[in-house]
Design a protein around this motif. Structure first.
Motif, mmCIF file in Angstrom:
data_model
loop_
_atom_site.group_PDB
_atom_site.id
_atom_site.type_symbol
_atom_site.label_atom_id
_atom_site.label_comp_id
_atom_site.label_asym_id
_atom_site.label_seq_id
_atom_site.Cartn_x
_atom_site.Cartn_y
_atom_site.Cartn_z
ATOM 1 N N PRO A 262 0.577 -1.345 0.077
ATOM 2 C CA PRO A 262 0.019 0.060 -0.093
ATOM 3 C C PRO A 262 0.698 1.435 0.087
ATOM 4 C CG PRO A 262 -1.007 -1.601 1.573
ATOM 5 C CD PRO A 262 0.396 -2.075 1.038
ATOM 6 N N HIS A 263 2.102 1.314 0.403
ATOM 7 C CA HIS A 263 2.920 2.512 0.406
ATOM 8 C C HIS A 263 3.303 2.895 -0.890
ATOM 9 C CE1 HIS A 263 3.556 0.741 4.500
ATOM 10 N NE2 HIS A 263 3.683 2.347 4.601
ATOM 11 N N LEU A 264 2.990 2.004 -2.155
ATOM 12 C CA LEU A 264 3.647 2.158 -3.419
ATOM 13 C C LEU A 264 2.511 3.015 -4.329
ATOM 14 C CD1 LEU A 264 5.856 -1.139 -3.711
ATOM 15 C CD2 LEU A 264 6.403 1.314 -2.814
ATOM 16 N N TYR A 265 1.285 3.216 -3.950
ATOM 17 C CA TYR A 265 0.748 3.902 -4.818
ATOM 18 C C TYR A 265 1.307 5.188 -5.016
ATOM 19 C CZ TYR A 265 -3.594 1.083 -3.726
ATOM 20 O OH TYR A 265 -4.708 0.246 -3.980
ATOM 21 N N PRO A 266 1.300 5.697 -6.506
ATOM 22 C CA PRO A 266 1.824 6.844 -6.778
ATOM 23 C C PRO A 266 1.102 8.037 -6.176
ATOM 24 C CG PRO A 266 1.596 5.526 -8.719
ATOM 25 C CD PRO A 266 0.943 4.893 -7.565
ATOM 26 N N VAL A 267 1.456 9.182 -5.560
ATOM 27 C CA VAL A 267 0.980 10.190 -5.105
ATOM 28 C C VAL A 267 -0.032 10.776 -6.366
ATOM 29 C CG1 VAL A 267 1.210 12.496 -4.385
ATOM 30 C CG2 VAL A 267 2.682 10.702 -3.419
ATOM 31 N N CYS A 268 0.649 10.853 -7.701
ATOM 32 C CA CYS A 268 0.069 11.535 -8.557
ATOM 33 C C CYS A 268 0.544 10.750 -9.996
ATOM 34 C CB CYS A 268 0.256 13.038 -8.469
ATOM 35 S SG CYS A 268 -0.525 13.912 -10.059
ATOM 36 N N SER A 269 -0.510 10.600 -10.858
ATOM 37 C CA SER A 269 -0.184 10.100 -12.260
ATOM 38 C C SER A 269 -0.581 11.103 -13.184
ATOM 39 C CB SER A 269 -0.566 8.849 -12.396
ATOM 40 O OG SER A 269 -0.170 7.644 -11.615
ATOM 41 N N ILE A 270 0.308 11.492 -14.121
ATOM 42 C CA ILE A 270 0.200 12.452 -14.920
ATOM 43 C C ILE A 270 0.229 12.073 -16.428
ATOM 44 C CG2 ILE A 270 0.971 14.554 -16.283
ATOM 45 C CD1 ILE A 270 2.282 15.391 -13.784
ATOM 46 N N LEU A 271 -1.104 11.726 -17.142
ATOM 47 C CA LEU A 271 -1.395 11.189 -18.255
ATOM 48 C C LEU A 271 -1.877 11.942 -19.179
ATOM 49 C CD1 LEU A 271 -3.804 8.506 -16.348
ATOM 50 C CD2 LEU A 271 -1.352 8.294 -16.332
ATOM 51 N N ASP A 272 -1.067 12.002 -20.248
ATOM 52 C CA ASP A 272 -1.219 12.935 -21.552
ATOM 53 C C ASP A 272 -1.102 11.787 -22.751
ATOM 54 O OD1 ASP A 272 -1.102 14.505 -23.722
ATOM 55 O OD2 ASP A 272 0.079 16.036 -22.998
ATOM 56 N N PRO A 273 -2.197 11.484 -23.404
ATOM 57 C CA PRO A 273 -2.313 10.430 -24.440
ATOM 58 C C PRO A 273 -1.501 11.063 -25.627
ATOM 59 C CG PRO A 273 -4.459 11.013 -23.765
ATOM 60 C CD PRO A 273 -3.649 12.191 -22.799
ATOM 61 N N THR A 274 -0.880 12.169 -25.880
ATOM 62 C CA THR A 274 -0.179 12.720 -26.964
ATOM 63 C C THR A 274 1.110 11.927 -26.716
ATOM 64 O OG1 THR A 274 0.403 14.542 -25.885
ATOM 65 C CG2 THR A 274 -1.378 14.863 -27.235
ATOM 66 N N TYR A 275 1.773 11.627 -25.386
ATOM 67 C CA TYR A 275 3.042 11.079 -25.296
ATOM 68 C C TYR A 275 3.088 9.689 -25.833
ATOM 69 C CZ TYR A 275 4.290 15.622 -22.431
ATOM 70 O OH TYR A 275 4.511 16.848 -22.114
ATOM 71 N N THR A 276 1.957 9.021 -26.044
ATOM 72 C CA THR A 276 1.662 7.823 -26.494
ATOM 73 C C THR A 276 1.936 7.655 -28.177
ATOM 74 O OG1 THR A 276 -0.502 7.537 -26.315
ATOM 75 C CG2 THR A 276 0.881 7.026 -24.491
ATOM 76 N N PHE A 277 1.695 8.739 -28.637
ATOM 77 C CA PHE A 277 1.668 8.940 -30.101
ATOM 78 C C PHE A 277 2.796 8.119 -30.820
ATOM 79 C CE2 PHE A 277 -1.052 12.971 -30.784
ATOM 80 C CZ PHE A 277 -2.144 12.317 -30.225
ATOM 81 N N SER A 278 4.066 8.344 -30.437
ATOM 82 C CA SER A 278 5.371 7.506 -31.007
ATOM 83 C C SER A 278 5.756 6.188 -30.606
ATOM 84 C CB SER A 278 6.503 8.643 -30.552
ATOM 85 O OG SER A 278 6.569 8.679 -29.109
ATOM 86 N N VAL A 279 4.615 5.691 -29.716
ATOM 87 C CA VAL A 279 4.836 4.337 -29.228
ATOM 88 C C VAL A 279 4.822 3.502 -30.694
ATOM 89 C CG1 VAL A 279 3.865 2.254 -28.026
ATOM 90 C CG2 VAL A 279 3.916 4.384 -26.917
#
Length: 387
Positions: free
Chosen positions: A165-182
């Motif tokens: 339980p200590h390992l949940y991220p405090v915050c996740s920033i999710l911008d789909p444009t950063y997956t365009f180059s995958v």
């Protein structure tokens, strides 16, 4: 419906331009940051420079080169060393799920005086961990919204799913444009990984109409939007929906109130990628339809019928076994249609270590307690059928 105790403390900031929130997110967590990332793709897409620009007033140390199937040695150990020597306040993971999984193990190890493997192997329970923030660049693992990660120890062929339980991220920033180059390969593998997360939670003894509908819709979304993204990598809506469907994958939200699964396909695949370092999503795609075929019987057929009718639109008036077989075939055909190699031999695995891997799985994964129990001989058969 089963009882449950559920909490998700992770903040999600979703959408194009979401990274602008990074300074405000990081400020309360401290000034000394360990920036973790993989092979350099974040530099190619300009995200590395953007992060450094936004965090101009922070003291940043870096750990790069984190690999898929992240390694205990060197990555986790190197990260823990940096955190302790530099008195790091917060870890910023920028990349895919492997980078984040590794960062979680580092976060716990940095607050522990002994060998971090004690924590990963559950010999010792973590009492604290450094806070983690992530910027995601690959839709796949769901690590951005859960408290777990998977770490490989090469010398022992161990690949362990480590949750705390200590390992949940405090915050996740999710911008789909950063997956365009995958790449197409990784887009397809990410879809297979996320689909399998859902399948593992769908095929259980006790489920609810609500959860079944949620998971069936998610599977259809993943398949449809992966097809679109493979044709047009810059399709924002497709990439966005893929990212969110993946984010929910291991958070528990798909299966609140369901009975536990045992996650057999993951248990089997962990051995494949521990022994051969293959792409996780590809290994899951290869194993899943063979596992389905192997466990299909009069006891399990009802779930396959519902899966086939509601996910693939198979005619509900057909014989139940015919529906189940068609559903398994449709699963295989979808993975094949998005370019995933569908035999172990296609990813460099022959029959020379099948029995060794089956024994390793039987000893370490507890699959005799899965919804459809699997013993060592069963595992040999599934692996052999996957060749």
């Amino acid at each position: 419906m089963q009882n449950f105790d559920y909490m998700t403390p992770t903040r999600l900031i979703f959408g194009e331009g979401a990274v602008k929130n990074l300074p405000a997110v990081m400020a309360p967590l401290g000034k000394k940051i360990l920036l973790t990332y993989g092979g350099g793709s974040i530099k190619k897409i300009g995200l590395y420079d953007k992060v450094k620009e936004l965090l101009n007033g922070f003291e940043i140390y870096e750990l790069s080169g984190i690999q898929p199937n992240p390694k205990y040695d060197p990555s986790v150990l190197d990260g823990v060393k940096i955190c302790k020597e530099q008195k790091i306040d917060v870890i910023l993971s920028v990349g895919g799920g492997s980078v984040l999984d590794c960062s979680k193990a580092i976060a716990a190890g940095a607050c522990y005086d002994g060998d971090p493997w004690d924590l990963i192997s559950y010999k010792v329970k973590a009492k604290a961990a450094l806070p983690i923030v992530d910027i995601l660049t690959l839709a796949a693992t769901g690590s951005e919204y859960d408290c777990g990660g998977v770490i490989s120890r090469t010398e022992t062929n161990d690949k362990i799913g480590y949750m705390d339980p200590h390992l949940y991220p405090v915050c996740s920033i999710l911008d789909p444009t950063y997956t365009f180059s995958v790449s197409k390969k990784q887009t397809a593998a990410g879809c297979a990984d996320a689909m399998n997360h859902i399948i593992e939670q769908y095929f259980v003894a006790d489920s609810t109409l609500l959860n079944d509908g949620f998971m069936e819709a998610a599977l259809k979304s993943l398949m449809e939007n992966t097809r679109v993204a493979l044709q047009n990598p810059n399709d924002y809506r497709a990439r966005a929906e893929l990212m969110l469907a993946c984010t929910y994958g291991c958070n528990g939200i798909y299966s609140l109130g369901n009975s536990p699964s045992g996650w057999p396909c993951h248990g089997i695949e962990h051995a494949l990628s521990a022994y051969y370092d293959i792409t996780h999503g590809e290994g899951l795609a290869i194993i899943t339809p063979r596992w389905m075929k192997y466990i299909l019987n009069e006891k399990t057929v009802g779930r396959f019928v519902k899966y086939g009718v509601n996910v693939f639109g198979i005619d509900a008036s057909l014989d139940k076994m015919e529906i189940a077989v068609k559903a398994i075939e449709a699963t295989y055909q979808f993975f094949e249609s998005i370019g995933i190699p569908m035999h172990l031999k296609d990813v460099g695995i022959d029959d020379s270590r099948i029995k060794e891997m089956a024994h390793h799985i039987a000893v370490n994964e507890g699959l005799e307690n899965a919804w459809a129990p699997l013993k060592e001989d069963d595992l040999v058969q599934i692996l052999t059928e996957s060749l």
